[in-house]
Write a protein that holds these residues in place. Structure first.
Motif, PDB file in Angstrom:
ATOM      1  N   LEU A  81      29.711  51.244  69.615  1.00  0.00           N
ATOM      2  CA  LEU A  81      30.422  50.752  68.439  1.00  0.00           C
ATOM      3  C   LEU A  81      29.613  49.702  67.701  1.00  0.00           C
ATOM      4  O   LEU A  81      29.766  48.498  67.921  1.00  0.00           O
ATOM      5  N   PRO A  82      28.733  50.113  66.792  1.00  0.00           N
ATOM      6  CA  PRO A  82      28.016  49.160  65.939  1.00  0.00           C
ATOM      7  C   PRO A  82      28.880  48.777  64.738  1.00  0.00           C
ATOM      8  O   PRO A  82      29.274  49.637  63.946  1.00  0.00           O
ATOM      9  N   PHE A  83      29.172  47.492  64.593  1.00  0.00           N
ATOM     10  CA  PHE A  83      30.012  47.003  63.507  1.00  0.00           C
ATOM     11  C   PHE A  83      29.154  46.239  62.495  1.00  0.00           C
ATOM     12  O   PHE A  83      28.390  45.333  62.865  1.00  0.00           O
ATOM     13  N   LEU A  84      29.287  46.588  61.212  1.00  0.00           N
ATOM     14  CA  LEU A  84      28.581  45.890  60.126  1.00  0.00           C
ATOM     15  C   LEU A  84      27.085  45.773  60.444  1.00  0.00           C
ATOM     16  O   LEU A  84      26.470  44.723  60.243  1.00  0.00           O
ATOM     17  N   ALA A  85      26.508  46.861  60.942  1.00  0.00           N
ATOM     18  CA  ALA A  85      25.152  46.812  61.476  1.00  0.00           C
ATOM     19  C   ALA A  85      24.210  47.724  60.686  1.00  0.00           C
ATOM     20  O   ALA A  85      24.585  48.846  60.321  1.00  0.00           O
ATOM     21  N   PRO A  86      22.968  47.279  60.455  1.00  0.00           N
ATOM     22  CA  PRO A  86      21.963  48.143  59.832  1.00  0.00           C
ATOM     23  C   PRO A  86      21.329  49.054  60.875  1.00  0.00           C
ATOM     24  O   PRO A  86      21.580  48.910  62.079  1.00  0.00           O
ATOM     25  N   HIS A  87      20.476  49.961  60.417  1.00  0.00           N
ATOM     26  CA  HIS A  87      19.783  50.833  61.367  1.00  0.00           C
ATOM     27  C   HIS A  87      18.522  50.178  61.910  1.00  0.00           C
ATOM     28  O   HIS A  87      17.930  50.669  62.861  1.00  0.00           O
ATOM     29  N   SER A  88      18.122  49.040  61.316  1.00  0.00           N
ATOM     30  CA  SER A  88      16.884  48.374  61.698  1.00  0.00           C
ATOM     31  C   SER A  88      16.911  46.928  61.216  1.00  0.00           C
ATOM     32  O   SER A  88      17.521  46.614  60.181  1.00  0.00           O
ATOM     33  N   ALA A  89      16.220  46.041  61.932  1.00  0.00           N
ATOM     34  CA  ALA A  89      16.097  44.647  61.489  1.00  0.00           C
ATOM     35  C   ALA A  89      15.302  44.527  60.201  1.00  0.00           C
ATOM     36  O   ALA A  89      15.379  43.496  59.521  1.00  0.00           O
ATOM     37  N   VAL A  90      14.545  45.546  59.836  1.00  0.00           N
ATOM     38  CA  VAL A  90      13.813  45.541  58.568  1.00  0.00           C
ATOM     39  C   VAL A  90      14.771  45.303  57.406  1.00  0.00           C
ATOM     40  O   VAL A  90      14.474  44.555  56.463  1.00  0.00           O
ATOM     41  N   VAL A  91      15.942  45.931  57.483  1.00  0.00           N
ATOM     42  CA  VAL A  91      16.919  45.829  56.399  1.00  0.00           C
ATOM     43  C   VAL A  91      17.345  44.376  56.197  1.00  0.00           C
ATOM     44  O   VAL A  91      17.415  43.877  55.066  1.00  0.00           O
ATOM     45  N   GLN A 120      30.259  61.868  69.692  1.00  0.00           N
ATOM     46  CA  GLN A 120      31.643  61.751  69.203  1.00  0.00           C
ATOM     47  C   GLN A 120      32.263  60.419  69.616  1.00  0.00           C
ATOM     48  O   GLN A 120      33.269  60.002  69.037  1.00  0.00           O
ATOM     49  N   ALA A 121      31.675  59.760  70.621  1.00  0.00           N
ATOM     50  CA  ALA A 121      32.167  58.453  71.052  1.00  0.00           C
ATOM     51  C   ALA A 121      31.398  57.319  70.392  1.00  0.00           C
ATOM     52  O   ALA A 121      31.436  56.180  70.865  1.00  0.00           O
ATOM     53  N   VAL A 122      30.692  57.636  69.302  1.00  0.00           N
ATOM     54  CA  VAL A 122      29.989  56.628  68.501  1.00  0.00           C
ATOM     55  C   VAL A 122      30.748  56.439  67.193  1.00  0.00           C
ATOM     56  O   VAL A 122      30.910  57.393  66.424  1.00  0.00           O
ATOM     57  N   ILE A 123      31.239  55.241  66.938  1.00  0.00           N
ATOM     58  CA  ILE A 123      31.954  54.952  65.688  1.00  0.00           C
ATOM     59  C   ILE A 123      31.327  53.724  65.039  1.00  0.00           C
ATOM     60  O   ILE A 123      31.308  52.639  65.628  1.00  0.00           O
ATOM     61  N   PHE A 124      30.781  53.917  63.845  1.00  0.00           N
ATOM     62  CA  PHE A 124      30.275  52.801  63.046  1.00  0.00           C
ATOM     63  C   PHE A 124      31.402  52.296  62.161  1.00  0.00           C
ATOM     64  O   PHE A 124      32.138  53.090  61.575  1.00  0.00           O
ATOM     65  N   VAL A 125      31.531  50.987  62.062  1.00  0.00           N
ATOM     66  CA  VAL A 125      32.445  50.402  61.076  1.00  0.00           C
ATOM     67  C   VAL A 125      31.585  49.602  60.102  1.00  0.00           C
ATOM     68  O   VAL A 125      30.848  48.701  60.506  1.00  0.00           O
ATOM     69  N   PRO A 176      24.137  63.175  64.651  1.00  0.00           N
ATOM     70  CA  PRO A 176      25.201  64.100  64.229  1.00  0.00           C
ATOM     71  C   PRO A 176      26.372  64.077  65.209  1.00  0.00           C
ATOM     72  O   PRO A 176      26.186  64.064  66.422  1.00  0.00           O
ATOM     73  N   GLY A 177      27.558  64.042  64.645  1.00  0.00           N
ATOM     74  CA  GLY A 177      28.768  63.956  65.459  1.00  0.00           C
ATOM     75  C   GLY A 177      29.363  62.570  65.489  1.00  0.00           C
ATOM     76  O   GLY A 177      30.532  62.392  65.847  1.00  0.00           O
ATOM     77  N   SER A 178      28.564  61.562  65.138  1.00  0.00           N
ATOM     78  CA  SER A 178      29.080  60.199  65.069  1.00  0.00           C
ATOM     79  C   SER A 178      29.910  60.020  63.803  1.00  0.00           C
ATOM     80  O   SER A 178      29.859  60.829  62.885  1.00  0.00           O
ATOM     81  N   GLU A 179      30.664  58.934  63.755  1.00  0.00           N
ATOM     82  CA  GLU A 179      31.597  58.712  62.641  1.00  0.00           C
ATOM     83  C   GLU A 179      31.351  57.356  61.998  1.00  0.00           C
ATOM     84  O   GLU A 179      31.055  56.379  62.692  1.00  0.00           O
ATOM     85  N   VAL A 180      31.464  57.308  60.673  1.00  0.00           N
ATOM     86  CA  VAL A 180      31.429  56.041  59.946  1.00  0.00           C
ATOM     87  C   VAL A 180      32.822  55.769  59.378  1.00  0.00           C
ATOM     88  O   VAL A 180      33.414  56.630  58.729  1.00  0.00           O
ATOM     89  N   ARG A 181      33.339  54.578  59.620  1.00  0.00           N
ATOM     90  CA  ARG A 181      34.601  54.142  59.027  1.00  0.00           C
ATOM     91  C   ARG A 181      34.301  52.967  58.105  1.00  0.00           C
ATOM     92  O   ARG A 181      33.544  52.069  58.460  1.00  0.00           O
TER      93      ARG A 181
END
Length: 357
Positions: free
Chosen positions: A229-239, A293-298, A319-324
């Motif tokens: 569960l990554p919340f309010l997170a970028p894909h990299s510290a570069v961002v 499927q057990a990966v949810i980004f908020v 693929p299969g993960s969800e963004v809310r």
């Protein structure tokens, strides 16, 4: 029109907060002591073991046996704090400041419920989160659903903060990578302890902002399905440091002077080097988690720190993960959307099968 204006307000709020916190001279900027010299060289070498060929990492990790003390207990729940020696390799331990050699955790769990019938989620720290309190408040209401909370104090933070470091402003670029690598190793060992020693039926990992990046890495590396569960997170510290507001809180001149001793780099070259170094934290290069499927980004709709494209980049890689999406900016969502974070935790855990006891 109202919604659009509100979005602008949230975005501007992030930048006002960042201006006060990062663009003023009230505190030392990030990386005021440069790159980190031989420590950075070490971490770039070690990164080849972790980024991106992470699936080849040895398992199980080094064992941890926290020494526990009870902070408080009621008829239904108990809060304990534990301390353990960081399970990192000796080479990495020697690179960490002495204050970070021992790790601290808080562990909030229901009483009188068999562990195999419970879940536990490890909560990782966002930038500047030096204490256990905020993450315990996030996890506390989940006790009613038999979900325990384990909160890890990050290296370089809280009791583990080096004496010369001011707040969350890491002194060297190498410190950022050290913080991340040690957090990953410690989190993996804690998850192993929860599953093997404590016997929890389900486990998960979550974090906000920087902690969300680390949570994504840990979820990717875990050999069995866990909730991620990554919340309010970028894909990299570069961002964060090269595109977001932290670029205004970075000691670019100190980095240039440190590099100029050898190469005479321009500021633009310094920025490109930092981008290259921090690309080691690109989670899209990591393996897909065992149960996406057990990966949810908020993520927030009007985040002044984390652009939408960064969140979607990782979601496409898994693929299969969800963004809310929650309405707001980075700061307002951090304050106002704990219920959405909790629901994501519950829903991601519900995507997992119970472990056999």
């Amino acid at each position: 029109m109202v919604s659009a204006n509100l979005g602008v307000f949230y975005y501007v709020l992030d930048h006002i907060y960042a201006t006060f916190l990062h663009r003023t001279k009230l505190s030392t900027p990030f990386f005021s002591r440069g790159w980190g010299g031989s420590k950075l060289d070490l971490l770039e070498r070690m990164a080849k073991q972790l980024f991106p060929q992470a699936a080849a990492q040895s398992w199980p990790p080094n064992l941890v046996q926290p020494i526990w003390k009870t902070v408080w207990e009621t008829k239904d729940a108990c809060l304990r704090e534990g301390i353990f020696r960081t399970p990192c390799d000796e080479e990495l331990i020697n690179a960490l400041p002495p204050e970070s050699h021992n790790a601290r955790v808080a562990f909030l769990a229901p009483k009188f419920v068999p562990p195999q019938k419970m879940a536990c989620v490890v909560h990782l720290a966002g930038t500047g989160d030096h204490t256990f309190e905020r993450r315990l408040r996030l996890g506390g209401p989940l006790l009613k659903q038999n979900i325990a909370t384990m909160v890890l104090e990050s290296p370089f933070y809280g009791h583990r903060r080096p004496r010369l470091q001011c707040g969350a402003k890491l002194l060297c670029v190498s410190d950022l990578l050290l913080l991340g690598r040690a957090t990953i190793d410690e989190s993996r060992s804690l998850l192993h302890w929860l599953e093997v020693e404590a016997g929890f039926g389900k486990t998960g990992i979550c974090g906000l902002s920087m902690g969300g990046v680390h949570a994504a890495m840990v979820g990717s590396l875990h050999p069995t399905p866990i909730a991620t569960l990554p919340f309010l997170a970028p894909h990299s510290a570069v961002v964060a440091f090269c595109e977001g507001v932290f670029k205004y809180a970075t000691a670019w001149e100190a980095l240039r002077e440190d590099a100029a001793q050898k190469t005479g780099m321009t500021l633009e070259q310094v920025r490109e080097r930092l981008r290259s170094v921090l690309s080691l934290t690109d989670v899209t290069r990591f393996p897909i988690p065992k149960n996406p499927q057990a990966v949810i980004f908020v993520a927030a709709t009007d985040d002044g720190y984390i652009p939408k494209h960064s969140v979607l980049e990782l979601q496409r890689a898994w693929p299969g993960s969800e963004v809310r999406w929650v309405t707001g900016g980075h700061v307002s969502s951090f304050l106002l959307h704990n219920d959405a974070f909790r629901k994501a935790i519950v829903d991601a855990l519900n995507m997992l099968e119970w472990r056999e006891s």
